[in-house]
Design a protein around this motif. Structure first.
Motif, PDB file in Angstrom:
ATOM      1  N   ALA A 236      36.435 -38.138 -47.454  1.00  0.00           N
ATOM      2  CA  ALA A 236      37.057 -36.811 -47.466  1.00  0.00           C
ATOM      3  C   ALA A 236      36.012 -35.729 -47.199  1.00  0.00           C
ATOM      4  N   LEU A 237      34.879 -35.860 -47.852  1.00  0.00           N
ATOM      5  CA  LEU A 237      33.819 -34.873 -47.710  1.00  0.00           C
ATOM      6  C   LEU A 237      33.331 -34.799 -46.262  1.00  0.00           C
ATOM      7  N   TRP A 238      33.065 -35.977 -45.703  1.00  0.00           N
ATOM      8  CA  TRP A 238      32.531 -35.980 -44.341  1.00  0.00           C
ATOM      9  C   TRP A 238      33.571 -35.584 -43.302  1.00  0.00           C
ATOM     10  N   LEU A 239      34.833 -35.898 -43.562  1.00  0.00           N
ATOM     11  CA  LEU A 239      35.884 -35.406 -42.662  1.00  0.00           C
ATOM     12  C   LEU A 239      35.858 -33.879 -42.660  1.00  0.00           C
ATOM     13  N   GLY A 240      35.689 -33.299 -43.847  1.00  0.00           N
ATOM     14  CA  GLY A 240      35.618 -31.842 -43.950  1.00  0.00           C
ATOM     15  C   GLY A 240      34.401 -31.290 -43.237  1.00  0.00           C
ATOM     16  N   ILE A 241      33.248 -31.936 -43.456  1.00  0.00           N
ATOM     17  CA  ILE A 241      32.011 -31.426 -42.851  1.00  0.00           C
ATOM     18  C   ILE A 241      32.099 -31.475 -41.328  1.00  0.00           C
ATOM     19  N   TRP A 242      32.488 -32.634 -40.798  1.00  0.00           N
ATOM     20  CA  TRP A 242      32.552 -32.747 -39.333  1.00  0.00           C
ATOM     21  C   TRP A 242      33.721 -31.937 -38.779  1.00  0.00           C
TER      22      TRP A 242
ATOM     23  N   ILE B  36      42.842 -32.497 -43.902  1.00  0.00           N
ATOM     24  CA  ILE B  36      41.481 -31.988 -44.117  1.00  0.00           C
ATOM     25  C   ILE B  36      40.933 -31.392 -42.822  1.00  0.00           C
ATOM     26  N   ILE B  37      41.144 -32.131 -41.717  1.00  0.00           N
ATOM     27  CA  ILE B  37      40.593 -31.682 -40.436  1.00  0.00           C
ATOM     28  C   ILE B  37      41.201 -30.334 -40.056  1.00  0.00           C
ATOM     29  N   ALA B  38      42.519 -30.215 -40.161  1.00  0.00           N
ATOM     30  CA  ALA B  38      43.195 -28.977 -39.750  1.00  0.00           C
ATOM     31  C   ALA B  38      42.655 -27.797 -40.542  1.00  0.00           C
ATOM     32  N   SER B  39      42.589 -27.951 -41.866  1.00  0.00           N
ATOM     33  CA  SER B  39      42.159 -26.843 -42.710  1.00  0.00           C
ATOM     34  C   SER B  39      40.717 -26.439 -42.422  1.00  0.00           C
ATOM     35  N   GLU B  40      39.831 -27.432 -42.345  1.00  0.00           N
ATOM     36  CA  GLU B  40      38.409 -27.102 -42.180  1.00  0.00           C
ATOM     37  C   GLU B  40      38.074 -26.626 -40.771  1.00  0.00           C
ATOM     38  N   ALA B  41      38.710 -27.232 -39.749  1.00  0.00           N
ATOM     39  CA  ALA B  41      38.482 -26.756 -38.383  1.00  0.00           C
ATOM     40  C   ALA B  41      39.007 -25.338 -38.262  1.00  0.00           C
ATOM     41  N   GLY B  42      40.142 -25.085 -38.884  1.00  0.00           N
ATOM     42  CA  GLY B  42      40.738 -23.749 -38.830  1.00  0.00           C
ATOM     43  C   GLY B  42      39.845 -22.695 -39.458  1.00  0.00           C
TER      44      GLY B  42
END
Lengths: 514, 314
Positions: free
Chosen positions: A107-113, A305-311
């Motif tokens: 989860a953490l690394w999905l967020g970071i990348w 996670i990807i949508a939120s962090e990329a956004g």
């Protein structure tokens, strides 16, 4: 243009600039990760340190801080289920469940990348489309803002978990919170009960932290039961190991999700009003709408996670667009950057890029280079941060609560905000207990002010109400809002039907007629 | 018993005396009631090093923004009157008091000194149909109450166009846009026709994104020699946003004295004047006595104006 950017990139990696950029990013990540400490607060604290530097050094530090701060909040969101900053609210929806399902590392690394790639895409928009994007943003008058925020509010329908009625009530309570206090135009007191503090309205940050942190921690405490369980680590069998390549592939194999989240993030950033706090929820909602399996959102899937962090990281690129093109700050963070420029005698404005190309492209370069630095800092920090999972709850929770209280106090240097935190902590906890989802509440609290202000502005400019429909951009946005609600209800109904077919009959209020 | 009391009193007085002699012995909090990076903040951040140097102590700027600058004002008013909290004030303290936004008045403080003046410029959006002030007035007479003005209602950006309105015998329509940034956005996007700005927006005027119609000073500004004054245009209005320093009521006289002399010396520093020029701002120093009279007069002007605008709440 490319030569200027190239020269700026070469320039920025000199120690003279790289060091402030690194320190800024580090400060941002730490500030972002601490619940209750926002990027704005961090940048204000950091501002005096940049006075002695040359302008680009100071601005590089701030660009790094902005990028780091937008990403740093994900650590808290994933590991504790508490948004470290308002722009990571949606990260908690799937990041925290994934962490609890035994994959906090993933989860953490999905967020970071996700932050990295989203931010880089935001950078592409920043560099290549500053002028046209900014000019389009200027076409947004109060009518368009009103309709845009109505569209954003229509996402409440998309955030429904089980009961539509409960989601609407929750969103409604959020809107009421924004009504309290003096009206934003002429200062007529509303529901202030004669309490002076309420005249200023309820500050958003302690509400957010109260609702999330307190409610989160209380239900954890409840779940773990007696004192014995509290001495257990939060999650001792968590899988901390991750394959970087696998995570990166998980993101890059969803190019549409990534690009669309980044576009939403950039656009919300370009519009000077609400920033990252709305961008991440909007990206999340869109991801859910386009998904083939929307019912899995909220259970700990990578898309959320990807949508939120990329956004939220693309949002930073967007915010920089307006300040580069017009010298007008889009949010509190860019307002501080603007102040830093004027202190150094640089007048930001439409001629800024042509008059000060070295500084302008220096900021672009700092923004780009800040991203790999952010990954590096979070990468090293992640190993360390994940030890949080091995701390016993009886140690961890008091510390988190204290941090929340300090953050709320620092917001205003007054106890009033701490009381707000407490009151909304209780409200949030009661809402969770009664099965009301928190996300619509937060969305209402974020958007209420802006909807009201822009409605009043439109009517005061021209009393004709049809302008909301006849102005093309505004009309399209309202249409999109209607379609969004209809689509969400249809998606929700379909999910319910599938679940019903699967076995358990839904309770009465879960059935939506339309 | 009496002797003991006398002794205690004497030693207390001694302690107080020595404390005053040593003032400032810890950092002084300067409350800026607006966000970091705003005009007020930038002006005091430029002032801070000179003020520190002449005061011989540390000054920490605390940005306590919100509620049209009244949140910070309230905090400053309620702080102990020991000289360790001072307040960066501007004209909005008068307007927010008379329009009932806040209960804090300038009389809740002791004046230290006036520091700067930022002259206001009446500014038009690029799509507005007129090129100069006169044709704007002519247009306004043709369609009263139709020309829109973006303003923070009840604050300086509202009172300045209202003065113009009154002097030129015309009527505007006000649309609320909080803060300079919001107002500039509305002007750039032509969502309002007019608004107040100042020399910090010169870059946008040079690029043709906004148009300066007239400046509210006695003489034309060297920076923008092509922009006429309102007086030249036959409208007798001079207006500027004036920024000064106050201390909570009851601050001891010796402490005030130190603050006042340091403020005067700092305001006269050439380095400060240079920094203010970049801000489109004039150094406008008034000592405590002059500043007291200035505040009194300014307060009356604001009260009258609030009454005429129908905003007077007291």
């Amino acid at each position: 243009m490319f030569d200027l950017l190239g020269a700026a990139l070469v320039n920025i990696v000199h120690v003279k600039y790289l060091l402030p950029l690194f320190l800024g990013t580090l400060a941002g990540v730490i500030g972002g990760a601490l619940p209750g400490v926002t990027v704005t607060m961090t940048i204000i604290v950091a501002l005096p340190f940049t006075f002695g530097l040359d302008p680009l050094q100071g601005l590089a530090a701030m660009a790094g801080l902005y990028v780091g701060g937008s990403a740093g909040g994900l650590v808290t969101a994933v590991l504790l289920g508490i948004p470290g900053t308002p722009s990571t609210v949606a990260t908690t929806f799937d990041g925290y469940p994934m962490g609890r399902n035994g994959e906090p590392g993933r989860a953490l690394w999905l967020g970071i990348w996700g932050s990295f790639f989203g931010g880089m895409l935001g950078g592409v928009f920043l560099i290549f489309t500053t002028k046209p994007l900014a000019e389009f943003a200027l076409a947004f008058g109060p009518w368009e803002y009103f309709s845009l925020f109505v569209l954003a509010l229509s996402m409440v329908a998309g955030l429904v978990e089980t009961s539509l009625v409960k989601a609407l009530v929750s969103g409604f309570i959020g809107l009421i919170v924004t009504v309290l206090g003096n009206d934003p135009m002429l200062g007529a007191p509303r529901l202030t009960l004669g309490i002076p503090f309420l005249e200023g309205g309820i500050p958003f940050l302690p509400v957010l932290i109260g609702v999330f942190a307190f409610a989160q921690i209380m239900s954890e405490v409840e779940k773990s039961g007696g004192a014995g369980a509290m001495t257990q680590p939060a999650n001792s069998d968590a899988n901390l190991k991750v394959s970087q390549l696998k995570v990166i592939w998980e993101i890059l194999s969803r190019p549409f999700l990534l690009v669309w989240s980044a576009i939403i993030g950039v656009w919300i950033g370009v519009l000077p009003a609400i920033g990252g706090s709305a961008a991440n929820i909007m990206s999340y909602d869109q991801a859910k709408k386009f998904s083939k399996h929307p019912e899995k959102f909220g259970t700990g899937i990578p898309e959320g996670i990807i949508a939120s962090e990329a956004g939220n990281n693309a949002n930073v690129g967007g915010s920089l667009v307006t300040i580069m093109a017009f010298g007008i700050p889009g949010d509190a963070v860019t307002a501080v950057m603007l102040g830093a420029m004027t202190i150094h005698g640089i007048q930001p404005g439409p001629l800024f890029i042509s008059q000060h190309p070295q500084i302008a492209y220096g900021i672009f370069a700092a923004y780009i280079v800040a991203h790999p630095i952010m990954v590096l800092i979070l990468g090293v920090g992640a190993r360390w941060a994940m030890r949080i999972m091995t701390i016993t709850k009886s140690t961890l929770f008091p510390i988190v609560l204290v941090l929340c209280v300090i953050g709320a106090f620092a917001l205003d240097n007054s106890m009033d905000t701490v009381y707000v935190l407490l009151v909304f902590g209780v409200i949030g906890y009661l809402m969770v207990k009664a099965g009301f989802p928190l996300a619509p509440f937060i969305l209402g609290a974020i958007l209420g002010d802006q909807i009201e202000i822009n409605l009043i502005r439109s009517i005061m400019t021209d009393p004709n109400p049809w302008l909301f429909v006849t102005r093309p951009i505004s009309g399209l946005l309202l249409l999109a809002a209607v379609l969004s609600v209809v689509f969400s209800l249809w998606q929700h109904k379909r999910t319910q039907r599938r679940l019903a077919a699967a076995a358990t009959p839904p309770s009465d209020e879960d059935i939506i007629d339309f | 018993m009496k002797r003991i009391a006398a002794f205690v009193l004497a030693s207390l007085a001694l302690a107080a005396g020595s404390a005053l002699a040593a003032y400032p012995e810890r950092p002084i909090k300067l409350i800026v009631p607006w966000g970091a990076g705003g005009d007020t903040d930038v002006i005091y951040r430029a002032f801070q090093p000179f003020f520190q140097q002449h005061l011989g102590g540390t000054i920490v700027i605390a940005n306590i923004g919100g509620a049209s600058g009244t949140k910070g004002a309230k905090e400053a008013k309620d702080s102990p009157a020991d000289g360790y909290t001072i307040f960066a004030v501007h004209d909005s303290i008068h307007s927010t008091y008379w329009t009932g936004v806040a209960d804090v008045a300038y009389t809740d403080f002791e004046p230290i000194c006036l520091v700067s003046s930022t002259p206001s410029i009446l500014t038009a959006s690029p799509k507005a149909p007129w090129k100069d002030f006169k044709s704007m007035v002519a247009d306004a007479k043709k369609r009263p109450g139709q020309i829109t003005v973006g303003a923070t209602l009840g604050s300086t950006s509202h009172f300045f166009p209202a003065l113009v309105e009154k002097a030129a015998g015309i009527k505007f329509k006000y649309v609320p846009y909080e803060g300079t940034a919001g107002r500039m956005n509305a002007l750039l996007g032509s969502h309002v026709d007019l608004g107040e700005s100042n020399l910090t927006q010169k870059g946008k005027a040079d690029a043709g994104h906004i148009r300066f119609l007239a400046i509210a000073t006695e003489k034309r500004s060297e920076e923008i020699p092509n922009v006429p004054t309102l007086k030249e245009e036959g409208v007798d209005v001079e207006y500027a946003v004036n920024r000064g320093l106050l201390a909570p009521k009851g601050t001891p006289a010796p402490v005030l004295e130190k603050l006042r002399s340091a403020c005067g010396a700092a305001a006269k520093e050439p380095g400060f004047a240079k920094a203010m020029k970049l801000q489109g701002t004039l150094v406008h120093y008034l000592n405590a006595q002059e500043y007291t009279a200035f505040l009194k007069k300014n307060d009356q002007v604001n009260k009258d104006l609030a009454k005429e605008l129908g905003l007077l709440k007291r």
